[in-house]
Motif scaffolding. Structure first.
Motif, PDB file in Angstrom:
ATOM      1  N   ARG A  23       0.988  -1.238   0.095  1.00  0.00           N
ATOM      2  CA  ARG A  23       0.095   0.081   0.070  1.00  0.00           C
ATOM      3  C   ARG A  23       0.958   1.160  -0.105  1.00  0.00           C
TER       4      ARG A  23
ATOM      5  N   PHE B  78      -7.084  -1.970  -1.339  1.00  0.00           N
ATOM      6  CA  PHE B  78      -6.054  -2.756  -0.810  1.00  0.00           C
ATOM      7  C   PHE B  78      -6.591  -3.913   0.009  1.00  0.00           C
ATOM      8  N   GLY B  79      -6.009  -5.346  -0.686  1.00  0.00           N
ATOM      9  CA  GLY B  79      -6.469  -6.453   0.062  1.00  0.00           C
ATOM     10  C   GLY B  79      -7.315  -7.356  -0.709  1.00  0.00           C
ATOM     11  N   ASP B  80      -7.955  -6.496  -1.643  1.00  0.00           N
ATOM     12  CA  ASP B  80      -9.051  -7.229  -2.456  1.00  0.00           C
ATOM     13  C   ASP B  80      -8.412  -8.075  -3.890  1.00  0.00           C
ATOM     14  N   ARG B  81      -8.112  -9.337  -3.290  1.00  0.00           N
ATOM     15  CA  ARG B  81      -7.124  -9.985  -4.434  1.00  0.00           C
ATOM     16  C   ARG B  81      -7.726 -10.435  -5.792  1.00  0.00           C
TER      17      ARG B  81
ATOM     18  N   TRP C  28      -7.688  -7.190  -7.854  1.00  0.00           N
ATOM     19  CA  TRP C  28      -6.311  -7.046  -8.354  1.00  0.00           C
ATOM     20  C   TRP C  28      -6.100  -7.919  -9.460  1.00  0.00           C
TER      21      TRP C  28
END
Length: 499
Positions: A57, A73-76, A79
């Motif tokens: 991040r 951020f963290g939403d794989r 991404w």
């Protein structure tokens, strides 16, 4: 109107504790473009890749894909639909089939319908022109085939931006050509590539634009066709004229002296035919060839990593026991392996432990290893090779690629070898680290010893006094210093003539 950038990163700042890893950098990659990101180790390239692939991040700045803000951020899953990275070390699972790798972690509840899975995999591979059997286990694929599978998997998620991190490090010339052909086909379909490489010639062959980072800052972005190679190297190093500074000329070889390292009728079934070698004091011998030429196998045989099927190796007249690394070490042969990750380092261990693995018998009385003596020995190697580290106790995994390679070199030099065998010693390191590493190999010879460089990298071979070109296990040509790129490449590709 032009389409929105595949990637638009602006004002990116990233800190790791007190270290400023990225200082307001920018990067824009257009659809269908191969855009190179280059810079010395520690310039910030890997950190930027971490930010634009959702692994880090950023502390400031914005990232957008196709004109839309990056996912949370963290939403794989989100991404994965935007961007993927194909790393130098393959991320496929070797014991799974190609089909299983393509759909790994994508199985929904209920039993797996294997026939349907294989058909979907075949359709996916065909869609992107990847000629691989979906039923083959990944371990049986070539390096570029594994890369093609990873690219196809990324595109199947919907990603239109692929980051290629040193994709050619383990490929021979033909593998690189096949990879680049496939990348150009995908570019024509609008796929964008962010190409990270220390091989600047590849940047000029594949990419249309290049961005340079230095010391965590953005230095320039320019069309490749408008940027001279010397200017690109100067931008990377901050030193005018740095492009030619490490093309060291040949030195005086003591022709009258007895050879340091000899091989007589040395052969390895299926790898290389009988060869005779004699490397004299002060000489650096190059063994040039592509991956299937047998040059790597020959280098590994000289270092005791492989047992020859015929012939004899000697150091200063003393026969070396075939296929014995300990005996090769005792005879005075030092070895820099091709793959530092797989053969060269114990990543969980410290710089000191890695640098002293070959000299544990010298670090304490009666077979003991004294930590104080280990640290002292390591400090001398750190200073001698200018290894950038917090100290001997730092885990080697925390170093940049160039400094990790220097640790591997430190271990090879720890026993003060009289014959050094270096297999692709500058693979995956930046321009400045190449200069330092090749200078170390040259220094070994200049001290009256012998060195052998095994490589298909022309810049590695420029420091050699003499080069043998191998093709399909045979020595096909021999050159003194001053060879041209054209003639040596032709010999390595099997189209040159013996002078």
């Amino acid at each position: 109107m032009s389409a929105a950038p595949a990637l638009d990163a602006r004002g990116i700042v990233k800190r790791f504790g007190p270290t400023l890893a990225l200082d307001s950098v920018a990067l824009t990659v257009r659809p269908g473009e191969s855009h190179a990101l280059v810079g010395r180790n520690g310039a910030g390239k890997s950190t930027l890749v971490g930010v634009v692939t959702g692994l880090h991040r950023q502390d400031a700045g914005t990232v957008a894909f196709g004109g839309a803000p990056a996912p949370a951020f963290g939403d794989r899953a989100a991404w994965q639909a935007k961007v993927a990275c194909v790393y130098q070390r393959s991320m496929v699972v070797p014991d799974l089939t190609v089909a299983e790798n393509l759909f790994l972690n994508r199985f929904e509840g209920g039993p797996i319908r294997w026939g349907r899975l294989r058909r979907r995999a075949a359709d996916l591979l065909a869609e992107y022109g990847v000629n691989v059997d979906p039923d083959v286990r990944a371990r049986e694929l070539t390096v570029e085939q594994r890369q093609f599978v990873e690219i196809a998997r990324a595109l199947s998620f919907g990603a239109r931006l692929i980051v290629l991190d040193e994709p050619t490090a383990q490929l021979d010339a033909r593998g690189i050509e096949r990879l680049f052909t496939k990348l150009r086909e995908l570019q024509a379909q609008g796929v964008a590539f962010l190409f990270i490489s220390h091989h600047l010639q590849e940047v000029y062959e594949l990419c249309t634009a290049v961005t340079v980072y230095r010391d965590a800052r953005h230095v320039l972005t320019a069309p490749v066709a408008e940027l001279a190679k010397d200017d690109l190297v100067a931008a990377m190093t901050g030193e005018a004229g740095a492009g030619a500074s490490w093309h060291v000329g040949a030195r005086a070889v003591r022709e009258e002296a007895a050879p340091v390292l000899t091989a007589e009728g040395l052969a390895l079934d299926g790898e290389f035919e009988p060869v005779d070698l004699a490397v004299r004091p002060g000489e650096v011998l190059g063994l040039a060839g592509a991956a299937a030429s047998g040059n790597t196998a020959l280098g590994e045989t000289l270092a005791g990593m492989r047992r020859a099927s015929a012939g004899r190796i000697a150091v200063r007249g003393r026969t070396v026991r075939p296929g014995s690394v300990p005996h090769a070490l005792d005879a005075g042969i030092g070895y820099i392996p091709e793959d530092r990750h797989r053969q060269g380092l114990v990543p969980q261990r410290s710089v000191a432990e890695n640098a002293t693995l070959t000299v544990t018998d010298q670090l304490g009385p009666w077979g003991t290893v004294l930590p104080s003596r280990t640290r002292e020995f390591a400090r001398s190697m750190i200073a001698s090779l200018d290894i950038k580290t917090r100290g001997p106790g730092q885990p080697v995994s925390g170093l940049s690629g160039g400094n990790q390679q220097k640790v591997v070199v430190a271990r090879a030099l720890a026993r003060r070898p009289v014959a050094l065998v270096a297999v692709r010693p500058t693979a995956g390191v930046d321009v400045k680290s190449k200069e330092a590493l090749l200078a170390v190999v040259r220094r070994v010879a200049d001290e009256g010893n012998a060195a052998v460089i095994v490589s298909d990298e022309l810049d590695d071979l420029r420091v050699c006094d003499r080069v043998l070109a191998l093709f399909h296990g045979r020595v096909v040509a021999e050159y003194d210093s001053g060879w041209s790129d054209r003639e040596l490449v032709a010999a390595m590709e099997g189209v040159g003539e013996r002078p």
